[in-house]
Scaffold this motif. Structure first.
Motif, PDB file in Angstrom:
ATOM      1  N   ASP A   1      45.626   6.915  33.986  1.00  0.00           N
ATOM      2  CA  ASP A   1      45.302   8.340  34.119  1.00  0.00           C
ATOM      3  C   ASP A   1      46.578   9.114  34.444  1.00  0.00           C
ATOM      4  OD1 ASP A   1      44.041  10.714  34.330  1.00  0.00           O
ATOM      5  OD2 ASP A   1      42.994  10.287  36.217  1.00  0.00           O
ATOM      6  N   ASN A   2      47.316   9.470  33.399  1.00  0.00           N
ATOM      7  CA  ASN A   2      48.566  10.215  33.575  1.00  0.00           C
ATOM      8  C   ASN A   2      48.523  11.597  32.916  1.00  0.00           C
ATOM      9  OD1 ASN A   2      48.532   9.419  30.931  1.00  0.00           O
ATOM     10  ND2 ASN A   2      50.396   8.159  31.038  1.00  0.00           N
ATOM     11  N   ASN A   3      47.305  12.055  32.549  1.00  0.00           N
ATOM     12  CA  ASN A   3      47.110  13.380  31.950  1.00  0.00           C
ATOM     13  C   ASN A   3      47.889  13.562  30.641  1.00  0.00           C
ATOM     14  OD1 ASN A   3      45.426  14.214  34.059  1.00  0.00           O
ATOM     15  ND2 ASN A   3      47.161  14.916  35.291  1.00  0.00           N
ATOM     16  N   LYS A   4      48.165  12.457  29.938  1.00  0.00           N
ATOM     17  CA  LYS A   4      48.855  12.539  28.649  1.00  0.00           C
ATOM     18  C   LYS A   4      47.976  12.094  27.486  1.00  0.00           C
ATOM     19  CE  LYS A   4      53.438  11.705  30.658  1.00  0.00           C
ATOM     20  NZ  LYS A   4      54.643  10.839  30.649  1.00  0.00           N
ATOM     21  N   ALA A   5      46.738  11.692  27.787  1.00  0.00           N
ATOM     22  CA  ALA A   5      45.873  11.204  26.720  1.00  0.00           C
ATOM     23  C   ALA A   5      45.288  12.332  25.894  1.00  0.00           C
ATOM     24  CB  ALA A   5      44.745  10.359  27.318  1.00  0.00           C
ATOM     25  N   GLN A   6      45.173  13.537  26.457  1.00  0.00           N
ATOM     26  CA  GLN A   6      44.556  14.662  25.749  1.00  0.00           C
ATOM     27  C   GLN A   6      45.637  15.524  25.117  1.00  0.00           C
ATOM     28  OE1 GLN A   6      42.301  16.493  23.815  1.00  0.00           O
ATOM     29  NE2 GLN A   6      40.987  15.494  25.358  1.00  0.00           N
ATOM     30  N   SER A   7      45.554  15.664  23.791  1.00  0.00           N
ATOM     31  CA  SER A   7      46.539  16.453  23.052  1.00  0.00           C
ATOM     32  C   SER A   7      46.096  17.891  22.838  1.00  0.00           C
ATOM     33  CB  SER A   7      46.829  15.795  21.694  1.00  0.00           C
ATOM     34  OG  SER A   7      45.630  15.703  20.923  1.00  0.00           O
ATOM     35  N   LEU A   8      44.834  18.202  23.097  1.00  0.00           N
ATOM     36  CA  LEU A   8      44.325  19.564  22.923  1.00  0.00           C
ATOM     37  C   LEU A   8      44.662  20.379  24.169  1.00  0.00           C
ATOM     38  CD1 LEU A   8      42.696  21.259  20.864  1.00  0.00           C
ATOM     39  CD2 LEU A   8      40.656  20.701  22.200  1.00  0.00           C
ATOM     40  N   THR A   9      45.437  21.407  24.004  1.00  0.00           N
ATOM     41  CA  THR A   9      45.893  22.212  25.134  1.00  0.00           C
ATOM     42  C   THR A   9      44.864  23.260  25.521  1.00  0.00           C
ATOM     43  OG1 THR A   9      47.029  23.773  23.683  1.00  0.00           O
ATOM     44  CG2 THR A   9      48.288  21.852  24.446  1.00  0.00           C
ATOM     45  N   GLY A  10      45.094  23.866  26.682  1.00  0.00           N
ATOM     46  CA  GLY A  10      44.199  24.930  27.132  1.00  0.00           C
ATOM     47  C   GLY A  10      44.260  26.161  26.261  1.00  0.00           C
ATOM     48  N   ASP A  11      45.434  26.475  25.710  1.00  0.00           N
ATOM     49  CA  ASP A  11      45.543  27.621  24.806  1.00  0.00           C
ATOM     50  C   ASP A  11      44.730  27.398  23.542  1.00  0.00           C
ATOM     51  OD1 ASP A  11      47.227  28.792  26.632  1.00  0.00           O
ATOM     52  OD2 ASP A  11      49.057  28.039  25.682  1.00  0.00           O
ATOM     53  N   ALA A  12      44.727  26.172  23.058  1.00  0.00           N
ATOM     54  CA  ALA A  12      43.941  25.874  21.863  1.00  0.00           C
ATOM     55  C   ALA A  12      42.444  26.019  22.138  1.00  0.00           C
ATOM     56  CB  ALA A  12      44.259  24.464  21.369  1.00  0.00           C
ATOM     57  N   ILE A  13      42.024  25.616  23.345  1.00  0.00           N
ATOM     58  CA  ILE A  13      40.605  25.758  23.694  1.00  0.00           C
ATOM     59  C   ILE A  13      40.225  27.231  23.805  1.00  0.00           C
ATOM     60  CG2 ILE A  13      38.898  25.283  25.482  1.00  0.00           C
ATOM     61  CD1 ILE A  13      40.377  22.706  26.099  1.00  0.00           C
ATOM     62  N   ASN A  14      41.108  28.036  24.407  1.00  0.00           N
ATOM     63  CA  ASN A  14      40.829  29.472  24.500  1.00  0.00           C
ATOM     64  C   ASN A  14      40.785  30.116  23.121  1.00  0.00           C
ATOM     65  OD1 ASN A  14      40.752  29.326  27.295  1.00  0.00           O
ATOM     66  ND2 ASN A  14      42.951  29.727  27.508  1.00  0.00           N
ATOM     67  N   GLU A  15      41.621  29.664  22.217  1.00  0.00           N
ATOM     68  CA  GLU A  15      41.603  30.188  20.849  1.00  0.00           C
ATOM     69  C   GLU A  15      40.290  29.837  20.150  1.00  0.00           C
ATOM     70  OE1 GLU A  15      42.762  32.254  17.573  1.00  0.00           O
ATOM     71  OE2 GLU A  15      43.685  32.210  19.580  1.00  0.00           O
ATOM     72  N   MET A  16      39.791  28.621  20.385  1.00  0.00           N
ATOM     73  CA  MET A  16      38.501  28.230  19.801  1.00  0.00           C
ATOM     74  C   MET A  16      37.378  29.110  20.353  1.00  0.00           C
ATOM     75  SD  MET A  16      38.763  24.051  19.825  1.00  0.00           S
ATOM     76  CE  MET A  16      37.121  23.897  19.132  1.00  0.00           C
ATOM     77  N   ARG A  17      37.458  29.446  21.638  1.00  0.00           N
ATOM     78  CA  ARG A  17      36.429  30.319  22.211  1.00  0.00           C
ATOM     79  C   ARG A  17      36.483  31.707  21.607  1.00  0.00           C
ATOM     80  NH1 ARG A  17      36.982  28.787  28.670  1.00  0.00           N
ATOM     81  NH2 ARG A  17      35.629  26.926  28.623  1.00  0.00           N
ATOM     82  N   ARG A  18      37.700  32.226  21.390  1.00  0.00           N
ATOM     83  CA  ARG A  18      37.816  33.562  20.780  1.00  0.00           C
ATOM     84  C   ARG A  18      37.288  33.575  19.357  1.00  0.00           C
ATOM     85  NH1 ARG A  18      42.699  33.747  23.912  1.00  0.00           N
ATOM     86  NH2 ARG A  18      43.852  32.776  22.192  1.00  0.00           N
ATOM     87  N   GLN A  19      37.371  32.459  18.694  1.00  0.00           N
ATOM     88  CA  GLN A  19      36.860  32.371  17.327  1.00  0.00           C
ATOM     89  C   GLN A  19      35.359  32.120  17.276  1.00  0.00           C
ATOM     90  OE1 GLN A  19      39.174  29.384  15.343  1.00  0.00           O
ATOM     91  NE2 GLN A  19      41.095  30.568  15.446  1.00  0.00           N
ATOM     92  N   GLY A  20      34.728  31.998  18.442  1.00  0.00           N
ATOM     93  CA  GLY A  20      33.273  31.845  18.491  1.00  0.00           C
ATOM     94  C   GLY A  20      32.790  30.414  18.470  1.00  0.00           C
TER      95      GLY A  20
END
Length: 451
Positions: free
Chosen positions: A108-127
């Protein structure tokens, strides 16, 4: 015309919510429990989103809702949960026998997830919906496929609670209300557990057409539980020493109808004993002063309305509903009031026949002094049950009852409850549970020479 008809059908059907009813909102399978009063202007904050509760009006209890993003902002949308999770678990149980995967190599070194928080916020803005975000997180996780099936399900559930929260619409009744208060604010109900409350009702022989005398210092939970079991028959008399009645805010969450509300009355001990000893002149002045005080309290509560009384009780349990907001423009509920002063005609009947049951939940009062004063109000062979968080007050009371030959069948019970997690290949007692449920003194009142 159609809206009025729909509202009337909803009121007649207790399984469907209506405007002004109280509900228990279960968010993310018990992670957060919220008591709310439904109206067009009521709102609920889930995470960082304020959602209107208007879509919940007219829906049956037990419905599931999910937060969706719309043109006018987030809203609660009703949906039907699928059985996909159960099939995945069953499939995982079969595969786990053949596969030898484990989590030993995971770091658990927080490097396994490649999807960033900005990308998640962009997905939310796109609905994008919450499920789509969860699937994207799973697809971009480098260690998801290396985990066991159970770990994959835990990961999916964790992300679902964050990005796609689920709201369960529950009906407030004795069990759900007791469990919610015990989980978030146990002091408010005197640490009264659900199984202990059931034993209180059974040991006091609460049944249809019973006249139950109640000393309720647990916020009205005991009064509401007794009234729910009576179902509009018999009477529940909430008595109290002195001139100030105990609050019954929790009893107003039960959504009782007018018929049941009429069966819930209040009367101070001074009124019950003054009529019993047949001293109308002395009791008249005291009774009037008490009635004036009670009526003044009722007038204050009637001006605030059922809505504000509900909000007052919910503010006292801020931990239970920390983020619920309401609109000021709502009209107060016009449902029947409960806890009105008992008429003298009914008190006279109780004086002649006596109460059929007695339940006491008053941790702050001396148990023996209260029982010695109230027990003569019961009829012979009437059952009684006394709850206390500690053993010694009940032991002292039991000894004095035995010495005075005032009751038979005396016993002190300690309720015991163990919760189990029931899952495929993972059925075991819960790791964290309530280990203490208080004590109950029960018995049957007998005729003495002084009666």
């Amino acid at each position: 015309m159609s809206e009025n008809k729909l509202h009337g059908d909803a009121v007649e059907n207790p399984r469907i919510t209506w405007d002004g009813c109280s509900v228990l909102l279960d968010i993310n399978d018990g992670d957060r429990l919220v008591f709310s009063r439904l109206s067009a202007g009521a709102k609920l904050k889930i995470g960082n989103k304020n959602c209107s509760l208007q879509p919940l009006i007219g829906c049956p209890f037990g419905s599931f809702f999910r937060v969706e993003n719309g043109a006018e902002g987030p809203y609660l949308s009703r949906y039907t949960p699928s059985n996909e999770g159960n099939s995945i678990q069953e499939q995982g149980d079969c595969q786990s026998k053949d596969e030898l995967r484990d989590n030993r190599a995971l770091v658990d070194n927080n490097k396994a997830q490649s999807l960033t928080g900005d990308a998640i916020n962009e997905m939310r803005r796109q609905g994008a919906s919450g499920d789509e975000i969860v699937e994207a997180l799973i697809a971009n996780s480098a260690t998801f496929e290396k985990k066991t099936v159970f770990s994959q399900e835990k990961y999916r559930l964790k992300k679902q609670k964050k990005y796609a929260p689920i709201v369960l619409l529950r009906r407030p009744f004795t069990r759900s209300i007791c469990e919610a208060y015990l989980k978030k604010y146990p002091v408010r109900i005197g640490f009264l557990r659900m199984d202990t409350l059931c034993l209180l009702l059974s040991m006091a022989n609460v049944s249809a057409n019973s006249d139950v005398l109640v000393v309720d210092m647990v916020g009205g939970l005991l009064t509401g539980a007794v009234a729910e079991r009576l179902g509009g028959t018999g009477y529940v008399c909430n008595t109290y020493p002195g001139g100030s009645p105990y609050p019954m805010d929790i009893a107003r969450i039960f959504n009782f109808g007018e018929e049941i509300c009429k069966r819930i009355v209040r009367s101070p001990l001074t009124d019950l004993f003054s009529i019993q000893t047949e001293k109308p002149k002395v009791s008249g002045h005291n009774g009037d002063s008490c009635s004036m005080e009670i009526e003044s309290n009722e007038q204050i509560s009637s001006t605030t309305g059922m809505e504000e009384v509900s909000l007052a009780s919910e503010n006292m349990i801020s931990d239970l509903i920390p983020e619920t907001t309401y609109s000021v423009e709502r009209k107060p509920s016009k449902s029947a009031k409960l806890g009105e002063k008992a008429p003298h005609e009914i008190i006279s009947l109780w004086k002649e026949n006596g109460f059929t049951s007695l339940i006491i939940a008053a941790p702050e009062l001396d148990t023996w002094s209260l029982v010695k004063e109230i027990l003569p109000l019961l009829s012979n062979s009437a059952s009684f049950a006394i709850y206390h968080q500690y053993l010694q007050p009940l032991a002292t009371c039991m000894h004095n009852l035995q010495v005075g030959k005032m009751a038979v069948g005396l016993q002190i019970s300690e309720p015991w409850l163990r919760e189990y997690q029931v899952l495929p290949s993972r059925t075991h007692p819960c790791m964290q549970m309530n280990g203490f449920g208080g004590y109950i003194l029960s018995g049957t009142k007998i005729c003495t020479t002084t009666d």
